[in-house]
Design an enzyme around this catalytic site. Structure first.
Site, PDB file in Angstrom:
ATOM      1  CB  SER A 128     -26.951 -22.732 -40.292  1.00 51.90           C
ATOM      2  OG  SER A 128     -27.631 -22.666 -41.515  1.00 51.90           O
ATOM      3  CE1 TYR A 154     -26.446 -17.334 -40.469  1.00 52.13           C
ATOM      4  CE2 TYR A 154     -26.916 -19.051 -42.080  1.00 52.13           C
ATOM      5  CZ  TYR A 154     -27.086 -18.503 -40.823  1.00 52.13           C
ATOM      6  OH  TYR A 154     -27.886 -19.149 -39.909  1.00 52.13           O
ATOM      7  CE  LYS A 158     -25.478 -19.032 -37.274  1.00 52.62           C
ATOM      8  NZ  LYS A 158     -25.860 -18.804 -35.873  1.00 52.62           N
TER       9      LYS A 158
END
Ligand code: UFG
Length: 344
Positions: A128, A154, A158
């Protein structure tokens, strides 16, 4: 090729299954159906009874994944299965680390042990642009060599996964059994399949475009803009919205281009930044509805402005977004949501 698609029942994973099946590949989709849906799996199975299978399982269930890799002789893994809400990850970081990292290591164990210990040949990871956090000014638009410094748990899940995968790829090279590893750093994925079969159906829905469409369709009274005092032209966050079919194109190109022994990271985004207000204007144009919008405080974890510098993916994979008009992207999402007012 023979491909395991984790998170295959989710928004992006189901679009990948559809495309790969259309291209004639053999696909096994794996999903715990926590946020994915059985219906797209049934639709794809009815269209491709001999080349598609669905397994209802957690990706961290190494034994089940190992069984699937061996039984179907799968050589490629596209790993979409993950929790993917920036705001939610701030509220429950441990859940994000458990799902996006611990479970993924279970998957990697299976990828390593299958085929009598030879392992899989190719791994494509959904990373991402959230791994970049707030890029320095001279790195906007964002190239792949931008420092990675996430602003949310988050984004960290990643980024940590990128490191874990690179370490694993290095081990495979040391063993003289190299793997092809591609990490695709998505910008904001939007829209849905233009044949109208698949769409975006999240519970809860927090992404800007579907939330705005819900407001246009009367499913919400209004929409809140999270932060109007950012240092951007209109004060709202800027993002790069890439159509889901273009995103899947990048996976297909990576699958065919990146060779064993190579480790590559590519940004996948059009290269054009749109503010929250510009997106809302687009949804209003496409739907013809002027739904109410309120200014609200900033949402924790949001980066200020993220849009891609697509130079590397263009020159290396030959990828270029085909759907670049924001209203066209929004319209594919709008059409599906209008036809499926209650989702799948
Ligand atoms: N936003 C609003 N109101 C809403 C929803 C969103 O103002 O009701 C704003 C957000 O604050 C943000 C922008 O719209 O500025 C886009 O938000 P999304 O939730 O649609 O997307 P994010 O940028 O937070 O995250 C998405 C994916 C991530 C991915 C990231 C990359 O969910 O997986 O894009 O930017 F990493």
């Amino acid at each position: 090729m023979r491909v395991l698609v984790t998170g295959g029942a989710g928004y992006i994973g189901s679009h990948a299954c559809q495309r790969l099946l259309r291209d004639g590949h053999h696909i096994v989709a794996l999903d715990n159906l926590h946020r994915g849906h059985q219906q797209p799996m049934d639709l794809l199975k009815s269209q491709h009874p001999d080349s598609f299978d669905f397994i209802h399982s957690d990706l961290g269930d190494t034994e089940t994944v190992l069984g699937a890799l061996n039984a179907h002789n799968l050589d490629t893994v596209m790993h979409f299965g993950a929790l993917a809400y920036v705001g939610e990850s701030v509220e429950d970081p441990l859940w994000y680390y458990r799902n996006n990292i611990s479970s993924a290591i279970g998957l990697l164990d299976a990828c390593d042990q299958c085929h009598d210990g030879k392992g899989i040949s190719r791994f494509i990871f959904s990373s991402s642009c959230a791994t970049y956090g707030n890029p320095p000014e001279d790195k906007i638009p964002v190239p792949e060599d931008c420092p990675q410094s996430p602003t949310s748990p988050y984004g960290y899940t990643k980024l940590h996964m990128e490191h874990i995968l690179k370490d694993y790829a290095q081990k495979r090279s040391i063993d003289d059994n190299p793997i092809a590893l591609t990490m695709l750093r998505y910008f904001n994925v939007a829209g849905s399949d233009r044949s109208g079969m698949l769409g975006e159906d999240h519970t809860p829905e927090t992404h800007l475009i579907p939330v705005a469409i819900e407001a246009a369709l009367g499913k919400r009274e209004s929409l809140s803009i999270f932060g109007t005092d950012y240092p951007t032209p209109d004060g709202t966050n800027v993002r790069d919205y890439v159509h889901v079919e273009d995103l899947i194109d990048a996976h297909v190109l990576a699958m065919h281009t990146v060779e064993r022994g190579q480790v590559e990271a590519f940004n996948v985004g059009i290269g054009e930044g749109y503010s929250v207000r510009q997106i809302l204007d687009s949804v209003k144009r496409v739907s013809g509805v002027d739904f109410p919008v309120h200014d609200a405080p900033r949402r924790a974890g949001d980066a200020i402005a993220l849009f891609n510098n697509p130079t590397k993916i263009k020159s290396t994979l030959g990828w270029e977004a085909k759907i670049t008009d924001i209203d066209e992207i929004v319209k594919t999402a709008y059409d599906w949501m209008k036809d499926h007012p209650d989702g799948y």
